[in-house]
Design a protein around this motif. Structure first.
Motif, mmCIF file in Angstrom:
data_model
loop_
_atom_site.group_PDB
_atom_site.id
_atom_site.type_symbol
_atom_site.label_atom_id
_atom_site.label_comp_id
_atom_site.label_asym_id
_atom_site.label_seq_id
_atom_site.Cartn_x
_atom_site.Cartn_y
_atom_site.Cartn_z
ATOM 1 N N ALA A 294 27.929 2.823 -27.044
ATOM 2 C CA ALA A 294 28.935 1.765 -27.186
ATOM 3 C C ALA A 294 29.476 1.297 -25.837
ATOM 4 N N GLY A 295 28.574 1.144 -24.862
ATOM 5 C CA GLY A 295 28.972 0.629 -23.572
ATOM 6 C C GLY A 295 29.651 1.622 -22.655
ATOM 7 N N ARG A 296 29.722 2.887 -23.046
ATOM 8 C CA ARG A 296 30.335 3.916 -22.204
ATOM 9 C C ARG A 296 29.274 4.939 -21.786
ATOM 10 N N GLU A 297 29.578 5.682 -20.728
ATOM 11 C CA GLU A 297 28.667 6.716 -20.234
ATOM 12 C C GLU A 297 29.444 8.006 -19.968
ATOM 13 N N TRP A 298 28.790 9.130 -20.230
ATOM 14 C CA TRP A 298 29.339 10.447 -19.918
ATOM 15 C C TRP A 298 28.242 11.252 -19.213
ATOM 16 N N GLU A 299 28.598 11.914 -18.127
ATOM 17 C CA GLU A 299 27.692 12.898 -17.528
ATOM 18 C C GLU A 299 27.881 14.224 -18.232
ATOM 19 N N LEU A 300 26.762 14.911 -18.457
ATOM 20 C CA LEU A 300 26.808 16.178 -19.176
ATOM 21 C C LEU A 300 26.050 17.214 -18.356
ATOM 22 N N GLY A 301 26.793 18.085 -17.677
ATOM 23 C CA GLY A 301 26.178 19.126 -16.868
ATOM 24 C C GLY A 301 25.898 20.377 -17.685
ATOM 25 N N GLY A 302 25.328 21.387 -17.044
ATOM 26 C CA GLY A 302 25.039 22.642 -17.716
ATOM 27 C C GLY A 302 26.305 23.297 -18.238
ATOM 28 N N GLY A 303 26.313 23.644 -19.524
ATOM 29 C CA GLY A 303 27.476 24.281 -20.134
ATOM 30 C C GLY A 303 28.583 23.314 -20.498
ATOM 31 N N GLU A 304 28.385 22.010 -20.293
ATOM 32 C CA GLU A 304 29.385 21.018 -20.663
ATOM 33 C C GLU A 304 29.039 20.417 -22.027
ATOM 34 N N SER A 305 30.076 19.966 -22.757
ATOM 35 C CA SER A 305 29.830 19.463 -24.094
ATOM 36 C C SER A 305 30.713 18.267 -24.407
ATOM 37 N N LEU A 306 30.267 17.503 -25.404
ATOM 38 C CA LEU A 306 31.000 16.381 -25.959
ATOM 39 C C LEU A 306 31.108 16.572 -27.465
ATOM 40 N N LEU A 307 32.168 16.036 -28.041
ATOM 41 C CA LEU A 307 32.343 16.059 -29.488
ATOM 42 C C LEU A 307 32.333 14.632 -30.010
ATOM 43 N N HIS A 308 31.467 14.381 -30.968
ATOM 44 C CA HIS A 308 31.406 13.085 -31.644
ATOM 45 C C HIS A 308 32.013 13.232 -33.029
ATOM 46 N N ARG A 309 32.832 12.274 -33.403
ATOM 47 C CA ARG A 309 33.401 12.222 -34.753
ATOM 48 C C ARG A 309 33.222 10.816 -35.313
ATOM 49 N N GLY A 310 33.009 10.746 -36.620
ATOM 50 C CA GLY A 310 32.837 9.452 -37.263
ATOM 51 C C GLY A 310 31.393 9.021 -37.231
ATOM 52 N N GLY A 311 31.192 7.720 -37.081
ATOM 53 C CA GLY A 311 29.824 7.249 -36.963
ATOM 54 C C GLY A 311 29.411 6.410 -38.159
ATOM 55 N N PRO A 312 28.120 6.066 -38.181
ATOM 56 C CA PRO A 312 27.081 6.512 -37.252
ATOM 57 C C PRO A 312 27.189 5.843 -35.880
ATOM 58 N N SER A 313 26.645 6.547 -34.863
ATOM 59 C CA SER A 313 26.663 6.039 -33.496
ATOM 60 C C SER A 313 25.263 6.138 -32.913
ATOM 61 N N ALA A 314 24.804 5.053 -32.320
ATOM 62 C CA ALA A 314 23.524 5.058 -31.613
ATOM 63 C C ALA A 314 23.776 5.505 -30.175
ATOM 64 N N VAL A 315 23.124 6.590 -29.784
ATOM 65 C CA VAL A 315 23.336 7.196 -28.472
ATOM 66 C C VAL A 315 21.999 7.257 -27.742
ATOM 67 N N GLU A 316 22.034 7.097 -26.434
ATOM 68 C CA GLU A 316 20.848 7.278 -25.599
ATOM 69 C C GLU A 316 21.092 8.422 -24.632
ATOM 70 N N LEU A 317 20.129 9.324 -24.542
ATOM 71 C CA LEU A 317 20.177 10.446 -23.606
ATOM 72 C C LEU A 317 19.139 10.213 -22.513
#
Length: 367
Positions: A332-355
């Motif tokens: 949705a036009g936003r970006e998050w960096e995800l390092g080793g041992g780091e996490s994100l929580l998604h709620r709701g949806g559906p959401s199309a995500v690119e890794l």
């Protein structure tokens, strides 16, 4: 409406943990000041994760699973978990008996089962189930172990026989087993197991139980599920674990904690089967999907690499956990960096995500 929030996750400092694995994964100084055994991602009341919202900390209060990174540097206790019915009955029984929840004799800390599934990040060694009598008999003959020969030839279930040995007989059996392992061929896998366990837990009668179990090696990416009533213990390696958020453990050895043999035997499943190792193929996006104990839960590993963008659709409650070099999560036009041992929580949806990026991202979802 969907939202994605960054998380901060606690580390558990148990004696069997590594001083390098989690520190190196998170880019901290090595060795760490104390052993770091588990990184917890979840809402366990003993150590919940924290959500970061608009610069504020928000405790995570509701997640139907607990996701961990295990950094195993020494054998864990041999243990078994109760079924849902056994957990409820045991919890209510100990509540009626007035045993405090923090009493070390307490077996049931909550009324929940504790199924768990592990996925190897490195090579992982573990013990599970019980070997058939003919294999135990072969080991007894090769190492000259009279106690094991008697167990294998007795015609009765193995674990009750081993667990109910009196202290003198158990001590003599441990001493004989260690002595045999020290003089055995250097490439004998059972002798190597005995030496490894004894070095970390000298004199512990749980060694006798360990000798009777299946010794399993998981390659990176392979998975194993431990159902209720199945005896198991992790020996070494680094892994992802998904489990229910329960503390109900009955121990059989390799521990200084409470061992309640009668209750352990009551919880043990009659069938202590050989392990069923799961090794799913990757799809065209490098995604490997693993079965969990509840059809409402799903676990996937997404392998990232240069020039590759991995599409993922997130629905409902989903945790994204990085286990390697930095990944990039776009939605949705936003970006998050995800390092080793780091996490994100998604709620709701559906959401199309690119890794994209490097390393591996695990997703655990609840529909």
């Amino acid at each position: 409406m969907a939202e994605i929030l960054r998380m901060r996750n606690p580390i558990q400092h148990y004696a069997w943990g590594s001083r390098e694995v989690l520190a190196r994964l998170q880019g901290r100084a090595v060795p760490s000041p104390e052993p770091e055994a588990e990184l917890w991602v979840g809402a366990h009341p003993g150590a919940p994760s924290v959500l970061l919202r608009d610069g504020r900390d928000e405790p995570l209060e509701d997640l139907p699973f607990l996701l961990k990174i295990l950094a195993i540097d020494a054998p864990l206790s041999i243990q078994v978990h109760p079924s849902p019915a056994q957990a409820v009955a045991g919890y209510e029984r100990e509540q009626r008996a007035g045993i405090p929840l923090d009493d070390p004799r307490r077996n049931y800390k909550d009324p929940s089962a504790k199924p768990e599934t592990v996925v190897a990040l490195t090579g992982v060694e573990l013990l599970t189930g019980v070997q058939p009598a003919d294999r135990l008999r072969s080991t007894a003959e090769r190492l000259g172990l009279d106690w094991l020969r008697a167990v294998a030839d007795g015609g009765r279930p193995v674990l009750p026989e081993v667990l109910t040995l009196d202290d003198d007989d158990a001590g003599a059996a441990v001493a004989a087993t260690v002595a045999a392992a020290r003089t055995a061929a250097t490439d004998d896998p059972v002798a190597a197991l005995v030496r490894h366990v004894h070095d970390r837990h000298p004199g512990d009668r749980g060694l006798l139980v360990a000798l009777c179990m299946h010794h399993v090696f998981l390659a990176p990416g392979q998975s194993l599920h431990t159902p209720a009533g199945q005896l198991h213990a992790y020996l070494c390696g680094t892994a992802i674990e998904v489990m229910s958020s329960s503390d109900n453990v009955l121990r059989a050895g390799l521990t200084g904690k409470h061992v309640d043999v009668p209750e352990l035997l009551a919880v043990l499943a009659d069938e202590q089967a050989a392990p069923d190792v799961v090794d799913p193929p990757a799809d065209e996006h490098g995604r490997r999907s693993y079965p969990l104990w509840d059809e409402r839960l799903s676990l996937s590993a997404h392998e990232l690499g240069p020039g590759r963008t991995v599409p993922v659709e997130l629905r409902g409650t989903t945790v994204l956990l990085g286990t390697g070099d930095r990944a990039l999560v776009r939605a949705a036009g936003r970006e998050w960096e995800l390092g080793g041992g780091e996490s994100l929580l998604h709620r709701g949806g559906p959401s199309a995500v690119e890794l994209s990026g490097a390393g591996r991202v695990f997703t655990v979802s609840c529909r």
